[in-house]
Design an enzyme around this catalytic site. Structure first.
Site, mmCIF file in Angstrom:
data_model
loop_
_atom_site.group_PDB
_atom_site.id
_atom_site.type_symbol
_atom_site.label_atom_id
_atom_site.label_comp_id
_atom_site.label_asym_id
_atom_site.label_seq_id
_atom_site.Cartn_x
_atom_site.Cartn_y
_atom_site.Cartn_z
ATOM 1 N N ASP A 198 99.119 -35.661 31.716
ATOM 2 C CA ASP A 198 97.734 -35.015 32.020
ATOM 3 C C ASP A 198 97.807 -34.450 33.582
ATOM 4 O OD1 ASP A 198 95.087 -34.450 33.456
ATOM 5 O OD2 ASP A 198 94.408 -36.665 32.750
ATOM 6 N N ILE A 255 100.552 -20.926 23.099
ATOM 7 C CA ILE A 255 101.339 -20.296 24.116
ATOM 8 C C ILE A 255 102.520 -21.357 24.431
ATOM 9 C CG2 ILE A 255 101.827 -19.293 26.315
ATOM 10 C CD1 ILE A 255 99.026 -17.922 26.101
ATOM 11 N N LYS A 283 94.452 -18.988 39.321
ATOM 12 C CA LYS A 283 95.476 -18.176 39.109
ATOM 13 C C LYS A 283 96.093 -17.301 40.028
ATOM 14 C CE LYS A 283 95.782 -19.409 34.540
ATOM 15 N NZ LYS A 283 96.854 -20.133 34.049
ATOM 16 N N TYR A 341 88.832 -20.110 37.375
ATOM 17 C CA TYR A 341 90.008 -19.906 36.770
ATOM 18 C C TYR A 341 90.882 -18.905 37.616
ATOM 19 C CZ TYR A 341 93.026 -18.191 32.629
ATOM 20 O OH TYR A 341 93.836 -17.947 31.800
ATOM 21 N N ASN A 379 102.514 -24.276 32.269
ATOM 22 C CA ASN A 379 101.601 -23.691 31.161
ATOM 23 C C ASN A 379 100.100 -24.068 30.997
ATOM 24 O OD1 ASN A 379 101.263 -21.856 28.772
ATOM 25 N ND2 ASN A 379 101.045 -23.993 27.717
HETATM 26 N N1 NAD Z 1 94.895 -17.365 25.686
HETATM 27 C C1 NAD Z 1 94.982 -16.311 26.435
HETATM 28 O O1 NAD Z 1 94.382 -15.195 26.177
HETATM 29 C C2 NAD Z 1 95.696 -16.167 27.792
HETATM 30 C C3 NAD Z 1 95.760 -15.212 28.682
HETATM 31 C C4 NAD Z 1 96.168 -15.279 29.805
HETATM 32 C C5 NAD Z 1 96.771 -16.483 30.383
HETATM 33 N N2 NAD Z 1 96.853 -17.668 29.525
HETATM 34 C C6 NAD Z 1 97.146 -18.744 30.017
HETATM 35 O O2 NAD Z 1 98.320 -19.303 29.059
HETATM 36 C C7 NAD Z 1 98.442 -20.591 29.112
HETATM 37 C C8 NAD Z 1 98.375 -21.374 27.820
HETATM 38 O O3 NAD Z 1 97.114 -20.918 27.235
HETATM 39 P P1 NAD Z 1 96.717 -21.112 25.607
HETATM 40 O O4 NAD Z 1 95.628 -20.133 25.274
HETATM 41 O O5 NAD Z 1 97.992 -21.548 24.922
HETATM 42 O O6 NAD Z 1 95.634 -22.203 25.919
HETATM 43 P P2 NAD Z 1 95.243 -23.514 24.846
HETATM 44 O O7 NAD Z 1 93.955 -24.043 25.215
HETATM 45 O O8 NAD Z 1 95.621 -23.001 23.395
HETATM 46 O O9 NAD Z 1 96.447 -24.692 25.203
HETATM 47 C C9 NAD Z 1 96.208 -25.409 26.667
HETATM 48 C C10 NAD Z 1 96.974 -26.756 26.426
HETATM 49 O O10 NAD Z 1 96.634 -27.494 27.250
HETATM 50 C C11 NAD Z 1 96.461 -28.879 27.004
HETATM 51 N N3 NAD Z 1 95.659 -29.435 27.906
HETATM 52 C C12 NAD Z 1 94.196 -29.621 28.328
HETATM 53 N N4 NAD Z 1 94.038 -30.493 29.160
HETATM 54 C C13 NAD Z 1 95.266 -30.907 29.672
HETATM 55 C C14 NAD Z 1 95.594 -31.641 30.706
HETATM 56 N N5 NAD Z 1 94.393 -32.291 31.760
HETATM 57 N N6 NAD Z 1 96.881 -31.940 31.101
HETATM 58 C C15 NAD Z 1 97.842 -31.445 30.369
HETATM 59 N N7 NAD Z 1 97.494 -30.536 29.136
HETATM 60 C C16 NAD Z 1 96.429 -30.491 28.888
HETATM 61 C C17 NAD Z 1 95.494 -28.866 25.707
HETATM 62 O O11 NAD Z 1 95.787 -29.956 24.750
HETATM 63 C C18 NAD Z 1 96.469 -27.755 24.851
HETATM 64 O O12 NAD Z 1 97.569 -27.995 24.200
HETATM 65 C C19 NAD Z 1 97.392 -21.200 30.095
HETATM 66 O O13 NAD Z 1 97.852 -21.191 31.531
HETATM 67 C C20 NAD Z 1 96.269 -20.024 29.990
HETATM 68 O O14 NAD Z 1 95.565 -19.861 31.358
HETATM 69 C C21 NAD Z 1 96.345 -17.498 28.485
#
Ligand code: NAD
Length: 262
Positions: free
Chosen positions: A58, A13, A152, A148, A84
């Site tokens: 981080d 995302i 949120k 979580y 994000n």
């Molecule tokens: N995928 C879904 O179905 C979904 C649904 C609703 C909301 N979201 C939200 O969308 C956002 C992105 O989700 P995603 O699915 O792309 O997640 P993902 O797990 O694919 O990516 C998360 C990223 O965060 C990075 N990360 C991990 N620890 C970290 C830290 N301590 N500091 C900085 N970065 C760090 C990871 O390296 C990764 O690149 C999140 O906030 C998630 O809650 C996702």
């Protein structure tokens, strides 16, 4: 050229958000704890003719947040912050510990707070700035993942707090709340159950789940001047999940029209 900072920019995302903001003309600060994936995001944007830089950030470490945001400000002006990065640890209250709870809040709520506080004075001085928090349907109802979800829900309130308190400085804050999005974050669940996406679709009025690009389009709109009168809202990007349940409507109304699949 104004800068957009995106956290978790190496994830699916985050990468899609970076691409769409770059297409709007922003220089991208693609931040992540994982430099390998952040480099890929920045590299893709540069290859497509945009401007981008990968920076380690981080979100659980105030020092790291402050130094990454300061380096963006030094190249400023920064116009957009997209909180994000997000991740869940615990599946249910019964199965989780206080450590899980705290980790979920640190990662999904306190990190966004820290990023905003690090950019706050820059936005105030510029009399402009846009914050977009990536929330989730989990912040609006119970779909598992308690810590979580609480985080949120808190992020949605933080969004309103920023909108109301900082509107006087021309700062806008909005959230988007995705439902299921097809990302690598779902890989563990897909490994356990290869049909997980098909099963998930059943609960969505559109009988679909979102792609990372769907989330990125919502973010790009909220970041743009087209949304200059919009602040303090949460835009659902959830294929209708939070609008209601067709199956339930069928039961309550005793009408087959809600699930007429022919
Ligand atoms: N995928 C879904 O179905 C979904 C649904 C609703 C909301 N979201 C939200 O969308 C956002 C992105 O989700 P995603 O699915 O792309 O997640 P993902 O797990 O694919 O990516 C998360 C990223 O965060 C990075 N990360 C991990 N620890 C970290 C830290 N301590 N500091 C900085 N970065 C760090 C990871 O390296 C990764 O690149 C999140 O906030 C998630 O809650 C996702």
């Amino acid at each position: 050229m104004s800068i957009a900072i995106v956290t978790g920019a190496g994830g699916d995302i985050g990468r899609a958000i970076c691409r769409s903001l770059a297409q709007q003309g922003h220089a991208i600060f693609a931040t992540d704890i994982n430099m390998e994936t952040a480099d890929i995001t920045a590299g893709e944007i540069v290859e497509a003719g945009g401007k981008a830089k990968s920076v380690r950030l981080d979100i659980t470490d105030p020092q790291s947040v402050s130094s990454a945001v300061s380096s963006a400000i030094a190249e400023g002006p920064v116009q957009v912050l997209v909180n994000n990065a997000g991740l869940c640890h615990a599946e249910s209250l019964q199965s989780s510990s206080f450590e899980d709870w705290k980790a979920d809040l640190d990662f999904n709520l306190h990190g966004s707070y820290l990023c905003f506080k690090a950019i706050e004075q820059h936005f105030i001085a510029n009399r402009s700035g846009v914050v977009i928090n990536i929330a989730s349907v989990n912040g609006q109802g119970v779909y598992g993942h308690p810590g979580y979800s609480v985080a949120k829900a808190g992020l949605l309130h933080l969004t309103r707090q920023i909108a109301v308190e900082y509107g006087q400085y021309g700062i806008r804050a909005n959230a988007v709340a995705p439902g299921t999005v097809k990302t690598a974050g779902w890989q563990a669940r897909a490994d356990k159950n290869p049909n997980v996406f098909e099963e998930a679709k059943r609960w969505y009025p559109l009988r679909e789940v979102a792609d990372p690009e769907d989330v990125a389009q919502g973010v790009a709109f909220l970041a743009s001047d087209k949304a200059k009168a919009i602040t303090g809202i949460c835009l659902p990007i959830d294929c209708g999940l939070t609008a209601g349940q067709a199956e339930m409507a069928g039961t309550f109304s005793q009408s087959n029209d809600y699930q007429n699949l022919t």
